[in-house]
Motif scaffolding. Sequence first.
Motif: not given
Length: 464
Positions: A65-70
């Motif tokens: 899983l790739d997670v992006r949380f700016p």
Amino acid sequence: MRSALAEESRVHRPDSFATWFAAARERSGLRVDRVRLDGLRDWDRDPRTGTLRHRSGGFFTIGGLDVRFPSGPVPHWQQPIIHQPEIGILGLLAREFDGVLHFLMQAKVEPGNRNHLQLSPTVQATRSNYLRLHQGRAVPYLEYFQDRSRHQVMADVLQSEQGAWFFRKRNRNIVLEVTEDIAVGEDFRWMTLGQIYRQLAAEDIVNMDTRTALSCLPLTGGDTDGAPESGDGFRDALVRSCAGEPGGAHSMNDLLSWITEHRAQGDLTTGPVPLNGLSDWHSSPERISHASGRFFSVIGVNVSAGTREVGGWAQPMVEPHGTGLIAVLVKEIDGVLHVLMQAGAEPGYVDGVELSPTVQCVPESYEVLPGAARPRYLDDMLSAPADRIRFSCLLSEEGGRFHHALNRYLVVEAEGDAGALEDRDHRWLTLHQLGALLRHSHYLNVQARSLVACLHSLLAPRPR
């Protein structure tokens, strides 16, 4: 409430629990051996992506899983995660004996349990298990939860599991009241809530699935006449918190708006990536682990068990590194106990944000994380004096997928002004308000539900 206050029962004497539990442990014959991930019986790794999957096509898979949380303290990361789209059943049967509700509990072994045997719901089964993809024995008492037409439904709600390790995993939490006689198997036992709560105060006896099912019981807002004013200020404030009168520090409309705002403004996004190409993760024939040695690993085990539906199997498991801390601050506000909850985002949640405890973490992980990631109240929990700690117990998470996943569950009385302890991510709620949210899906995460059960257990008589 009468059941929560009941220590004694003609159906099950409290002093016989240890004998029954020890006999069940002896019968189980559980053995768990660590093995290499490559070569797990009946499991394959996809040669292109590295995804781990069972040859039956059922049970679960482990992918990347790739997670992006700016807006988060860690704006981007990748990780392994469990995909188990099927909905399992966590079911409790209840019946009145002498006017007091009893619950049919099971002594059940799981490969990830540190002590092997734990107190489990009547039924605890994935869809693959109860459809018997393992070609094993049928799940006892499953028929009550498949045909509910003849029984009184006390609770029935879909709830999430660990959003850091599962991708959108849900279980159906069901409590049914029956009136008919039921043949009780040797690994099953009728117990009052008070008797279950006593075991919840003991280290690592009551499993996660029991805790989440108990939290969904409609204990709050009901008749509290069985728990009159006791002179114990904390317990009396807890009773008033369950009863819902007077009201909470915030209205339900305001709380729902606060949760919805977090969900609407959330910027956490996820996408699948190959398991064998995750950044900062090492994949070997033995295990998958993070380069820092922190967080968790994916390992393989071989299992044999005499009292499970199937006598032996192999599987991958998530092995956390470090003991977690799951803690809430509580405070009496206008005579009513309130719980400080956090609107927390995790990559595996269906709705992005669920209410989580005040602090939910593994403290050792912050050795390799940015300072901004350290929870606001972590140091307060770690240094709380004994006279402010109302509940403390080491409990494990679900033993079917996690290997020795241990957390210290804490309830700590807060000091200082209640309003000053709130911020954008934290709000005070009563037990009555938490109970109202638990009638619906995806409002409280599984760790918060466990703590609701722990708080309810403080209504029970203190051990002598």
